[in-house]
Design a protein around this motif. Structure first.
Motif, short mmCIF file in Angstrom:
data_model
loop_
_atom_site.label_atom_id
_atom_site.label_comp_id
_atom_site.label_asym_id
_atom_site.label_seq_id
_atom_site.Cartn_x
_atom_site.Cartn_y
_atom_site.Cartn_z
N MET A 1 0.85 -1.18 0.00
CA MET A 1 0.00 0.00 0.00
C MET A 1 0.89 1.24 0.00
SD MET A 1 -2.86 1.17 2.79
CE MET A 1 -3.99 -0.13 2.38
N LYS A 2 0.57 2.18 -0.83
CA LYS A 2 1.33 3.42 -0.91
C LYS A 2 0.88 4.38 0.20
CE LYS A 2 2.11 3.22 -5.83
NZ LYS A 2 2.01 3.91 -7.12
N CYS A 3 1.77 5.28 0.56
CA CYS A 3 1.45 6.26 1.61
C CYS A 3 0.19 7.05 1.29
CB CYS A 3 2.62 7.20 1.81
SG CYS A 3 4.08 6.41 2.49
N ILE A 4 0.03 7.40 0.03
CA ILE A 4 -1.15 8.18 -0.37
C ILE A 4 -2.43 7.39 -0.14
CG2 ILE A 4 -1.18 7.56 -2.81
CD1 ILE A 4 -1.77 11.08 -1.49
N ASP A 5 -2.35 6.07 -0.30
CA ASP A 5 -3.51 5.22 -0.04
C ASP A 5 -3.91 5.27 1.43
OD1 ASP A 5 -3.61 4.40 -2.72
OD2 ASP A 5 -2.24 2.72 -2.34
N VAL A 6 -2.92 5.30 2.31
CA VAL A 6 -3.20 5.40 3.75
C VAL A 6 -3.91 6.71 4.04
CG1 VAL A 6 -2.13 5.60 6.03
CG2 VAL A 6 -1.25 3.92 4.37
N LEU A 7 -3.40 7.80 3.48
CA LEU A 7 -4.03 9.10 3.72
C LEU A 7 -5.45 9.15 3.15
CD1 LEU A 7 -0.99 11.44 3.00
CD2 LEU A 7 -2.03 10.95 5.22
N MET A 8 -5.66 8.53 2.01
CA MET A 8 -7.00 8.52 1.42
C MET A 8 -7.97 7.72 2.29
SD MET A 8 -5.97 8.28 -2.62
CE MET A 8 -7.64 8.06 -3.19
N LYS A 9 -7.51 6.61 2.86
CA LYS A 9 -8.37 5.83 3.77
C LYS A 9 -8.70 6.64 5.02
CE LYS A 9 -7.13 1.23 2.29
NZ LYS A 9 -8.06 0.14 2.40
N GLU A 10 -7.72 7.40 5.49
CA GLU A 10 -7.97 8.25 6.65
C GLU A 10 -8.99 9.33 6.31
OE1 GLU A 10 -4.14 9.64 7.94
OE2 GLU A 10 -3.51 7.64 8.55
N HIS A 11 -8.92 9.89 5.10
CA HIS A 11 -9.92 10.87 4.66
C HIS A 11 -11.32 10.25 4.70
CE1 HIS A 11 -7.12 13.72 2.21
NE2 HIS A 11 -7.24 14.11 3.45
N LYS A 53 0.62 14.20 9.34
CA LYS A 53 1.28 13.40 8.29
C LYS A 53 1.28 14.14 6.97
CE LYS A 53 -0.87 9.38 9.34
NZ LYS A 53 -1.31 8.02 9.05
N GLU A 54 0.17 14.78 6.64
CA GLU A 54 0.12 15.53 5.39
C GLU A 54 1.16 16.65 5.39
OE1 GLU A 54 -4.45 15.21 3.81
OE2 GLU A 54 -3.99 16.77 5.27
N GLU A 55 1.22 17.38 6.49
CA GLU A 55 2.14 18.52 6.55
C GLU A 55 3.60 18.09 6.63
OE1 GLU A 55 0.64 20.85 9.79
OE2 GLU A 55 -1.25 21.22 8.76
N ALA A 56 3.89 17.05 7.39
CA ALA A 56 5.28 16.63 7.59
C ALA A 56 5.84 15.86 6.41
CB ALA A 56 5.40 15.79 8.85
N VAL A 57 4.98 15.15 5.69
CA VAL A 57 5.48 14.27 4.63
C VAL A 57 4.92 14.63 3.26
CG1 VAL A 57 5.65 11.88 3.85
CG2 VAL A 57 5.71 12.38 6.30
N LEU A 58 3.61 14.55 3.10
CA LEU A 58 2.99 14.69 1.78
C LEU A 58 3.25 16.06 1.15
CD1 LEU A 58 1.19 13.58 -0.49
CD2 LEU A 58 -0.77 14.50 0.78
N PHE A 59 2.96 17.12 1.88
CA PHE A 59 3.10 18.45 1.30
C PHE A 59 4.55 18.77 0.97
CE2 PHE A 59 -0.95 19.74 3.80
CZ PHE A 59 -1.73 19.06 2.88
N LYS A 60 5.48 18.35 1.83
CA LYS A 60 6.90 18.57 1.54
C LYS A 60 7.32 17.80 0.30
CE LYS A 60 8.30 19.65 6.22
NZ LYS A 60 9.06 19.27 7.38
N TRP A 61 6.85 16.57 0.17
CA TRP A 61 7.16 15.77 -1.02
C TRP A 61 6.58 16.43 -2.27
CZ3 TRP A 61 4.11 13.37 -4.65
CH2 TRP A 61 4.76 12.51 -5.53
#
Length: 66
Positions: A1-11, A53-61
């Protein structure tokens, strides 16, 4: 599972709680415990856990890959 998938499930989980609260507050009889629990959920899970997680990882990426 990709990190973005985890965030989408959390959404999805956040949206489920929002829908439950929305349907609840349209009723005449309000369960204050449900509303308090939802507020705690939004504060901890959505703000502290998910958004962190979005701010520390996703947005920086995203900025590095524009």
């Amino acid at each position: 599972m990709k990190c973005i998938d985890v965030l989408m499930k959390e959404h999805q989980k956040i949206l489920q709680v929002m829908k439950k609260v929305e349907s609840h507050i349209t009723q005449d009889n309000h369960d204050l415990k449900l509303i308090e629990d939802a507020l705690r959920f939004f504060s901890y899970y959505a703000d502290d856990f998910h958004h962190a997680k979005e701010e520390a990882v996703l947005f920086k990426w995203m900025v590095m890959n524009i």
